[in-house]
Design an enzyme around this catalytic site. Structure first.
Site, PDB file in Angstrom:
ATOM      1  N   GLN A  42       0.842  -1.195   0.000  1.00  0.00           N
ATOM      2  CA  GLN A  42       0.000   0.000   0.000  1.00  0.00           C
ATOM      3  C   GLN A  42       0.877   1.245   0.000  1.00  0.00           C
ATOM      4  O   GLN A  42       1.921   1.255   0.656  1.00  0.00           O
ATOM      5  CB  GLN A  42      -0.858   0.027   1.268  1.00  0.00           C
ATOM      6  CG  GLN A  42      -1.818  -1.133   1.396  1.00  0.00           C
ATOM      7  CD  GLN A  42      -2.519  -1.116   2.748  1.00  0.00           C
ATOM      8  OE1 GLN A  42      -1.872  -1.024   3.782  1.00  0.00           O
ATOM      9  NE2 GLN A  42      -3.833  -1.212   2.727  1.00  0.00           N
ATOM     10  N   LYS A  70     -15.546   7.267   5.646  1.00  0.00           N
ATOM     11  CA  LYS A  70     -14.462   7.142   4.678  1.00  0.00           C
ATOM     12  C   LYS A  70     -14.885   7.607   3.299  1.00  0.00           C
ATOM     13  O   LYS A  70     -16.082   7.744   3.014  1.00  0.00           O
ATOM     14  CB  LYS A  70     -14.018   5.687   4.585  1.00  0.00           C
ATOM     15  CG  LYS A  70     -15.110   4.747   4.090  1.00  0.00           C
ATOM     16  CD  LYS A  70     -14.588   3.328   3.910  1.00  0.00           C
ATOM     17  CE  LYS A  70     -15.698   2.381   3.472  1.00  0.00           C
ATOM     18  NZ  LYS A  70     -15.226   1.018   3.236  1.00  0.00           N
ATOM     19  N   ASP A 100       0.777   3.676   1.748  1.00  0.00           N
ATOM     20  CA  ASP A 100       0.026   3.956   2.963  1.00  0.00           C
ATOM     21  C   ASP A 100       0.566   5.175   3.707  1.00  0.00           C
ATOM     22  O   ASP A 100       1.739   5.517   3.587  1.00  0.00           O
ATOM     23  CB  ASP A 100       0.160   2.734   3.883  1.00  0.00           C
ATOM     24  CG  ASP A 100      -1.062   2.558   4.770  1.00  0.00           C
ATOM     25  OD1 ASP A 100      -1.991   3.374   4.673  1.00  0.00           O
ATOM     26  OD2 ASP A 100      -1.070   1.593   5.549  1.00  0.00           O
TER      27      ASP A 100
END
Length: 666
Positions: free
Chosen positions: A386, A473, A388
């Site tokens: 990811q 989200k 991330d």
RNA sequence: GCUGCUGUAGCUCAGCUGGUAGAGCGCGUCCUUGGUAAGGACGAGGUCACGGGUUCAAGUCCCGUCAGCAGCUCCA
């Protein structure tokens, strides 16, 4: 007296309660002939629908030219397919048979496992039914009668559906076509003859009502069009889309491979694929620095206690690889996400409000045990990296940080020419109490997120109930070349991990008191594996110059020019290009063809003439031969295209195989 | 994970109702030295996914395993 308003603005008066068919006939015999269905006050209905006896209604007659008519016809085609299957196989239990974006399906329970070898017989039977051109007849009945009819027919799924799914409807409807009678809301086409061309496409398993604990059914997919030409072009489109499939191109272009010996769902990046990944990582990293992130590195494993604290273990134990236990009895797990590690970096020392927002980024590789049937190329894997980052900030900073995350995601997608995506805002279900954090906190955050999207011009759909339990989200979703949707980038608020019962994160505020930070998880690309899988399809393997694994290839007209060719190749490499040379004793046309098939952006053809004058003949992947130019001019041209990260051509758009638009018409 | 389908050369695939493997591309060698999408010849390359079973005989039939595909379901 009913007044019927037509689309052209005119209106007609009818003395009694007429049917839509009679309205069509009153407009013209040709229209009555070609009418398929109608839209009455915004609702698609069959021609046998009776209009109210008085008042006024808006009526639009649908013919095969109207897109709504196609869906009606396909639903009828689903009935025809079900009828054919019932004729061929005894003891068929009917479930649901709705239309989808690209066609229709019907779910059956039957002993005989259907396979492709059954398709010709099914299609033949369907052909007979279509040729017979029998009408679809609507029959309305009371709930009790309907239940009895279905019970008499031995259709248990329909009985259950009447009792449960349709409990609120006082009257139900059936459609009869010859010997075939099916509980169905409708509408249908007047008669089967309007089904111009159809094809049974595939068969797969599906669960009754989508519940894995219920009966497994056989789902037969098909599609239908009004004309054979439309069917053919649709089938061609599917074929074309399959050629763009990243699994096909990944193999063809040597981008990645998967070895059963290493393990399914684990990507082996070949040099060319690794080049693309590397370029994307570098690009992202530069962007991170620009936006005030700090990069960190964390290990691939962590003690199981870490995940007990985070709450992921044992709740997600089934989705993780089994833990590793040392001889000393210490238990580790392969990290399924990076956040607990990043949280520990946050906790490595006391934090002040002056430290916030703290933005910790890492290309973190994580492992999740996806079920075997889930795995698919690069888009669904068991190990992935990811892009991330975790942001720790104050409640007041949430909106600004969220905005920054969305902006970065937008920017990255824009740079890659990926414009065909949608954003889903996962909000809380007001009726549920599963959420961490106060309702006011959520309301404020959701409001802020929606506002940010609006000001950034992001088209976002608010989806209550779609939030994770720990926070709202925003997911970026793109559609792949065969119509499947994939979640790529994501930005998620997290009230859970910082909480007292989890990691108990704190910072000292300006008031010298302890406060709790809010965490934001975000990954603009999502996973590099999935993102690049989608990119491969987006570009059909033809990456823009700045991302192309091989940017240019020097091709000699004959072996006579090899020395000059190698000199040119060297200069390109010196200038920072990823370049190769083709000095084989093949004919020029053959070498060009190879380069073209490998999707090399630029081929630099050199022969004696070029060696003489210090030029190269540039061939562009898209525009073809550009003629001879001095090497310096070619370098400048390519350099400019790289610097501007120009995207010259993409292949977005799907083949309409997706499930979007699936309607539960029974 | 479940249901169905599939697994033959590096790749794409053929191989009929069982009788010990084929094509094209790619690869290697040689000939050809050519200006923008396929020049020619010869050659190498296969435990027919793996493990069992049936049979005089299995790539072919049966069972299991692994992997892939389609779909269902789920996703921190």
């Amino acid at each position: 007296m009913v007044s019927v308003n037509l689309p052209d603005g005119s209106s007609k008066e009818f003395a009694s309660a007429v049917s839509v068919r009679e309205v069509a006939a009153a407009i013209g015999p040709r229209l009555a002939q070609s009418a398929i269905a109608a839209v009455v006050d915004g609702r698609v209905v069959g021609l046998d629908t009776r209009l109210p006896g008085d008042g006024s209604v808006a009526v639009r007659i649908l013919t095969r030219k109207d897109s709504e008519a196609l869906a009606v016809m396909r639903h009828s085609a689903a009935h025809v397919m079900a009828r054919a299957v019932m004729r061929l196989f005894p003891g068929v239990q009917l479930a649901f048979g709705p239309t989808t974006e690209g066609g229709f399906y019907y779910d059956f329970a039957l002993e005989h496992p259907l396979s492709e070898s059954d398709f010709p017989a099914i299609e033949e039977e369907m052909r007979k039914i279509v040729a017979a051109d029998e009408p679809f007849e609507r029959i309305e009945s009371s709930r009790e009668d309907a239940r009895r009819v279905c019970a008499d027919l031995g259709q248990q799924f329909k009985v259950e559906h009447i009792e449960q799914g349709l409990a609120e409807y006082p009257t139900l409807s059936f459609y009869r076509q010859g010997e075939f009678l099916d509980l169905c809301r409708g509408p249908h086409i007047p008669s089967a003859g309007s089904i111009g061309a159809f094809k049974v496409l595939s068969v797969a398993g599906a669960y009754w009502k989508g519940d894995a604990s219920r009966e497994q059914l056989q789902r037969l997919y098909g599609t239908a069009f009004f004309t054979p030409q439309e069917l053919d072009s649709y089938l061609m489109k599917i074929e074309e889309a399959k050629k763009r499939d990243h699994r096909v191109l990944g193999k063809q272009l040597d981008l990645f491979t998967i070895s059963p010996t290493v393990g399914s769902g684990l990507i082996l990046w070949l040099p060319k694929g690794a080049t693309v990944r590397n370029l994307l990582e570098t690009f992202t990293r530069e962007e991170l620095v620009r936006r005030g992130y700090q990069t960190v590195y964390t290990p691939n494993i962590g003690k199981v206690d870490l995940y007990k604290t985070s709450g992921h273990y044992p709740y997600y134990a089934k989705d993780m690889f089994p833990s590793l236990v040392t001889t000393e009895g210490e238990e580790f797990i392969l990290k399924p996400m990076n956040c607990p590690h990043h949280v520990m970096i946050y906790k490595s020392r006391p934090r002040s409000y002056r430290d916030l927002p703290l933005r910790l980024a890492e290309f973190g590789t994580v492992y999740r045990y996806e079920k075997s049937g889930q795995l698919s190329g690069m888009t669904r894997v068991r190990g992935f990296t990811q892009d991330d980052a975790h942001l720790f900030c104050t409640d007041e900073q949430v909106a600004g940080e969220f905005r920054g995350c969305l902006e970065m995601t937008q920017f990255v997608l824009k740079c890659l020419g990926l414009e065909n995506y949608r954003v889903r805002l996962g909000f809380r279900d007001p009726a549920s109490d599963k959420y961490v954090g106060s309702a006011e906190q959520w309301e404020r955050a959701q409001q802020a997120i929606a506002d940010v999207c609006r000001t950034l011009g992001i088209e976002a759909s608010e989806e209550p109930g779609e939030a994770a339990f720990y926070g709202p989200k925003a997911d970026f979703v793109v559609t792949d070349c065969i119509g499947r949707e994939w979640q790529l980038g994501t930005v998620q608020l997290d009230y859970n991990l910082p909480s007292e019962s989890r990691f108990n994160l704190e910072y000292v505020g300006a008031d010298n008191r302890m406060h709790r930070p809010v965490m934001i998880h975000r990954a603009p690309l999502g996973s590099l594996e999935r993102f690049i899988g989608v990119l491969i399809e987006h570009f059909a393997g033809a990456f823009p110059l700045w991302l192309a694994p091989e940017q240019a290839r020097v091709i000699t007209v004959s072996e006579k020019s090899e020395e000059y060719g190698r000199q040119v190749e060297g200069q390109l490499r010196e200038a920072g290009f990823r370049v190769s040379g083709d000095y084989r004793p093949e004919k020029l046309g053959s070498k060009i063809r190879d380069g073209q098939l490998e999707l090399i952006p630029y081929m630099l053809v050199v022969g004696p003439r070029d060696a003489e004058s210090g030029t190269v003949s540039v061939r562009d992947r898209i525009d073809g031969d550009l003629g001879a130019m001095p090497l310096a001019a070619a370098l400048e041209r390519l350099g400019e295209e790289v610097r501007s990260r120009r995207v010259r051509r993409t292949f977005s758009g799907d083949a309409g195989l997706g499930e979007r638009g699936a309607k539960n018409e029974y």
